[in-house]
Design a protein around this motif. Structure first.
Motif, PDB file in Angstrom:
ATOM      1  N   UNK A   1     -11.731  16.248  45.210  1.00 32.20           N
ATOM      2  CA  UNK A   1     -12.627  17.347  45.561  1.00 32.20           C
ATOM      3  C   UNK A   1     -12.476  17.614  47.055  1.00 32.20           C
ATOM      4  N   UNK A   2     -12.121  18.835  47.391  1.00 31.75           N
ATOM      5  CA  UNK A   2     -12.046  19.217  48.793  1.00 31.75           C
ATOM      6  C   UNK A   2     -13.456  19.200  49.374  1.00 31.75           C
ATOM      7  N   UNK A   3     -13.637  18.563  50.524  1.00 31.58           N
ATOM      8  CA  UNK A   3     -14.948  18.422  51.163  1.00 31.58           C
ATOM      9  C   UNK A   3     -15.737  19.732  51.101  1.00 31.58           C
ATOM     10  N   UNK A   4     -16.912  19.694  50.458  1.00 27.88           N
ATOM     11  CA  UNK A   4     -17.733  20.901  50.272  1.00 27.88           C
ATOM     12  C   UNK A   4     -18.106  21.534  51.606  1.00 27.88           C
ATOM     13  N   UNK A   5     -18.423  20.698  52.601  1.00 25.22           N
ATOM     14  CA  UNK A   5     -18.829  21.241  53.896  1.00 25.22           C
ATOM     15  C   UNK A   5     -17.687  22.031  54.534  1.00 25.22           C
ATOM     16  N   UNK A   6     -16.455  21.506  54.406  1.00 26.26           N
ATOM     17  CA  UNK A   6     -15.302  22.233  54.941  1.00 26.26           C
ATOM     18  C   UNK A   6     -15.060  23.509  54.143  1.00 26.26           C
ATOM     19  N   UNK A   7     -15.193  23.413  52.819  1.00 22.83           N
ATOM     20  CA  UNK A   7     -14.989  24.606  51.994  1.00 22.83           C
ATOM     21  C   UNK A   7     -16.030  25.673  52.317  1.00 22.83           C
ATOM     22  N   UNK A   8     -17.267  25.243  52.532  1.00 25.80           N
ATOM     23  CA  UNK A   8     -18.316  26.190  52.875  1.00 25.80           C
ATOM     24  C   UNK A   8     -17.999  26.880  54.199  1.00 25.80           C
ATOM     25  N   UNK A   9     -17.537  26.081  55.179  1.00 20.82           N
ATOM     26  CA  UNK A   9     -17.184  26.652  56.478  1.00 20.82           C
ATOM     27  C   UNK A   9     -16.052  27.672  56.327  1.00 20.82           C
ATOM     28  N   UNK A  10     -15.010  27.311  55.570  1.00 24.57           N
ATOM     29  CA  UNK A  10     -13.884  28.222  55.379  1.00 24.57           C
ATOM     30  C   UNK A  10     -14.307  29.484  54.636  1.00 24.57           C
ATOM     31  N   UNK A  11     -15.214  29.328  53.661  1.00 22.34           N
ATOM     32  CA  UNK A  11     -15.713  30.483  52.915  1.00 22.34           C
ATOM     33  C   UNK A  11     -16.502  31.418  53.823  1.00 22.34           C
ATOM     34  N   UNK A  12     -17.378  30.829  54.651  1.00 19.26           N
ATOM     35  CA  UNK A  12     -18.171  31.640  55.579  1.00 19.26           C
ATOM     36  C   UNK A  12     -17.277  32.409  56.542  1.00 19.26           C
ATOM     37  N   UNK A  13     -16.248  31.726  57.041  1.00 24.17           N
ATOM     38  CA  UNK A  13     -15.332  32.381  57.981  1.00 24.17           C
ATOM     39  C   UNK A  13     -14.587  33.514  57.291  1.00 24.17           C
ATOM     40  N   UNK A  14     -14.094  33.230  56.070  1.00 21.77           N
ATOM     41  CA  UNK A  14     -13.333  34.254  55.341  1.00 21.77           C
ATOM     42  C   UNK A  14     -14.194  35.467  55.011  1.00 21.77           C
ATOM     43  N   UNK A  15     -15.437  35.215  54.556  1.00 18.62           N
ATOM     44  CA  UNK A  15     -16.327  36.320  54.186  1.00 18.62           C
ATOM     45  C   UNK A  15     -16.749  37.121  55.414  1.00 18.62           C
ATOM     46  N   UNK A  16     -17.114  36.417  56.488  1.00 19.64           N
ATOM     47  CA  UNK A  16     -17.605  37.118  57.680  1.00 19.64           C
ATOM     48  C   UNK A  16     -16.527  37.954  58.344  1.00 19.64           C
ATOM     49  N   UNK A  17     -15.278  37.472  58.278  1.00 17.52           N
ATOM     50  CA  UNK A  17     -14.201  38.206  58.936  1.00 17.52           C
ATOM     51  C   UNK A  17     -13.794  39.462  58.174  1.00 17.52           C
ATOM     52  N   UNK A  18     -14.325  39.612  56.949  1.00 13.81           N
ATOM     53  CA  UNK A  18     -14.090  40.866  56.235  1.00 13.81           C
ATOM     54  C   UNK A  18     -14.796  42.020  56.940  1.00 13.81           C
ATOM     55  N   UNK A  19     -15.816  41.691  57.723  1.00 12.00           N
ATOM     56  CA  UNK A  19     -16.508  42.689  58.555  1.00 12.00           C
ATOM     57  C   UNK A  19     -15.771  42.753  59.892  1.00 12.00           C
ATOM     58  N   UNK A  20     -15.216  43.898  60.216  1.00 10.76           N
ATOM     59  CA  UNK A  20     -14.396  44.048  61.418  1.00 10.76           C
ATOM     60  C   UNK A  20     -15.176  43.679  62.667  1.00 10.76           C
ATOM     61  N   UNK A  21     -16.444  44.117  62.731  1.00  6.48           N
ATOM     62  CA  UNK A  21     -17.244  43.855  63.922  1.00  6.48           C
ATOM     63  C   UNK A  21     -17.459  42.362  64.146  1.00  6.48           C
ATOM     64  N   UNK A  22     -17.659  41.612  63.048  1.00  5.51           N
ATOM     65  CA  UNK A  22     -17.853  40.161  63.174  1.00  5.51           C
ATOM     66  C   UNK A  22     -16.553  39.503  63.630  1.00  5.51           C
ATOM     67  N   UNK A  23     -15.436  39.943  63.073  1.00  6.64           N
ATOM     68  CA  UNK A  23     -14.144  39.429  63.507  1.00  6.64           C
ATOM     69  C   UNK A  23     -13.911  39.660  64.991  1.00  6.64           C
ATOM     70  N   UNK A  24     -14.295  40.847  65.467  1.00 11.76           N
ATOM     71  CA  UNK A  24     -14.166  41.155  66.897  1.00 11.76           C
ATOM     72  C   UNK A  24     -15.066  40.252  67.737  1.00 11.76           C
ATOM     73  N   UNK A  25     -16.285  39.974  67.222  1.00 11.79           N
ATOM     74  CA  UNK A  25     -17.213  39.096  67.942  1.00 11.79           C
ATOM     75  C   UNK A  25     -16.641  37.684  68.079  1.00 11.79           C
ATOM     76  N   UNK A  26     -16.104  37.139  66.979  1.00  9.19           N
ATOM     77  CA  UNK A  26     -15.516  35.792  67.009  1.00  9.19           C
ATOM     78  C   UNK A  26     -14.386  35.736  68.027  1.00  9.19           C
TER      79      UNK A  26
END
Length: 472
Positions: free
Chosen positions: A128-153
């Motif tokens: 099982x891939x560490x849930x905390x890491x998967x959650x972090x990667x999911x949050x990053x992937x979802x948030x970066x779908x918003x251009x403005x959030x990607x620009x902020x990061x």
């Protein structure tokens, strides 16, 4: 007692007795492996090994059993090191029923990764891939779908890189922090007390470091005035036109309403998921409750895309065993499918026996025995089965519950070991050898186990290492 060699032997004796207590608690039962790598202060690659198991009382335990220096970080070398450590404690890979790693290719690789090599030795060692890491990667992937959030990061990352590019800028940042703190105290905006008003660093976010974006954005807001001061000074005192233009551009971007609004918005959003991340890091957290926690935040669809068919079937089976809401998710077919994923533990005869046990079990715990009403999860179910001795009546059901609890969801215990490593082997003690480091870190991390180890046991082990001129 002032001899370094004697001190090292005593430390080694403490480590040996601590691990011995853990292995005795394991009692030859099944366990899961939690493994990760990190470099120490002297740039040596260290691998931490932890075991997750269910003890005699039905409690889920996670125990750190050692740190191993690995010169070669290939999957084959890591596997050999793990096998050697387990063999030293009379354990084998055949007893492994779960694996948990981060997303590194040498760990998670489907063809030659560590998880694949271990599964070749034990078909039921599901990873099982560490849930905390998967959650972090999911949050990053979802948030970066918003251009403005990607620009902020990107903006926050670039500004932090500029501020940390020289000691002079870091010193300027700290000096501005001190001035702002003194002004706030003089105006009565802050209170003085022990532990308050700690210096906040500039934390850089990383896609694989859970909670890092939340901490990075939060500290950026708290230090906003000091960050602006350093950028202002850089615009005036920049040594080249390019540096001046870069600092001026970042300064304008930081001071727009959109940037400030997004910083506060993302801090609020990530603050909610940060609580979830903290919950996932709890030692006794089980995979069934983890799925329920994730469902609350409507991220299950994105996380499901990261699970293969085998893990999905496992999760479905685990959900059916969860006692929450009077086993409302109970489904014999899904549970039987789960047993098929443990071919070394369930043959045709035992699977038929399991179906009979399940039929009696569901009536017993849902309608007859009130002691099983209102249980909070698989952990409570496991403890209640042992407490009522029903783990003997429903031995196959209990075995499945145990397998479900063995599936690790986070590498938090391993990461705590690395935090301890940085505390023990620091800049002032960077020449500490690997054996002494391992001897110090095991009792330090496993304090609760170590405090129950008697001095007599440590002395006996110490005396048995070699011939001594003096008896302790």
């Amino acid at each position: 007692m002032t001899s370094h060699d004697i001190q090292k032997d005593i430390v080694s004796a403490c480590k040996i007795e601590t691990i011995k207590a853990i292995i005795e608690d394991l009692n030859g039962d099944y366990f899961a492996l939690l493994v990760d790598e990190s470099r120490d202060v002297s740039r040596k690659e260290q691998m931490a090994i932890c075991l997750r198991y269910v003890d005699k009382r039905g409690f889920v335990m996670e125990a750190f059993i050692g740190l191993v220096h690995v010169k070669d970080t290939s999957a084959l070398s890591l596997k050999k090191a793990i096998v050697d450590v387990l063999a030293h404690h009379s354990l084998t890979l055949s007893s492994v029923r779960g694996q948990c790693y981060d997303g590194a290719s040498n760990m998670q690789g489907e063809l030659g990764g560590l998880k694949t090599l271990i599964k070749q030795e034990s078909r039921s060692a599901h990873s099982v891939h560490c849930f905390a890491h998967q959650l972090q990667l999911t949050l990053v992937a979802v948030s970066k779908k918003c251009v403005q959030v990607g620009e902020l990061v990107l903006l926050v990352s670039n500004v932090l890189n500029v501020l940390g590019a020289s000691f002079k800028r870091v010193d300027g940042f700290r000096e501005s922090q001190k001035q702002k703190l003194v002004e706030a105290l003089d105006m009565g905006e802050l209170e003085m007390d022990r532990g308050l008003n700690q210096e906040l660093g500039l934390i850089k976010a990383g896609d694989t470091r859970w909670g890092s974006h939340y901490k990075s954005f939060g500290n950026f807001i708290s230090n906003f005035a000091s960050i602006v001061d350093v950028l202002d000074a850089l615009v005036v005192n920049a040594s080249t036109p390019d540096e001046r233009a870069s600092a001026s551009g970042f300064l304008r971007s930081c001071q727009t309403f959109e940037t400030v609004f997004l910083l506060h918005l993302m801090t609020d959003v990530l603050g909610i998921t940060y609580d979830l991340n903290v919950s996932l890091q709890q030692k006794e957290q089980d995979i069934a409750n983890a799925i329920i926690l994730v469902k609350v935040f409507n991220l299950l669809q994105e996380l499901n895309e990261r699970f293969n068919e085998v893990i999905s079937d496992l999760l479905n089976g685990v959900a059916c065993l969860n006692p929450i809401d009077s086993l409302s998710s109970f489904d014999i077919k899904k549970i039987v499918r789960m047993t098929e994923l443990y071919p070394d533990d369930f043959d045709g005869f035992s699977m038929r026996a399991l179906e009979n046990q399940l039929a009696n079990y569901i009536i017993d715990v849902c309608a007859i025995d009130k002691r099983f009403f209102n249980l909070g999860g698989l952990g409570e179910l496991s403890r209640k089965l042992v407490e009522t001795k029903k783990h003997l009546n429903y031995s196959l059901v209990f075995l499945l519950v145990k397998f479900a609890l063995l599936l690790p969801i986070a590498t938090a215990t391993v990461e705590r070991a690395f935090s301890a490593m940085k505390f023990i082997k620091n800049d002032l003690q960077n020449r500490m050898d690997d054996e002494f480091l391992d001897g110090c870190i095991v009792p330090y991390v496993e304090k609760k186990v170590f405090k129950d180890v008697s001095n007599e046991c440590i002395i006996k082990t110490f005396q048995g290492m070699k011939t001594r001129r003096v008896q302790l």
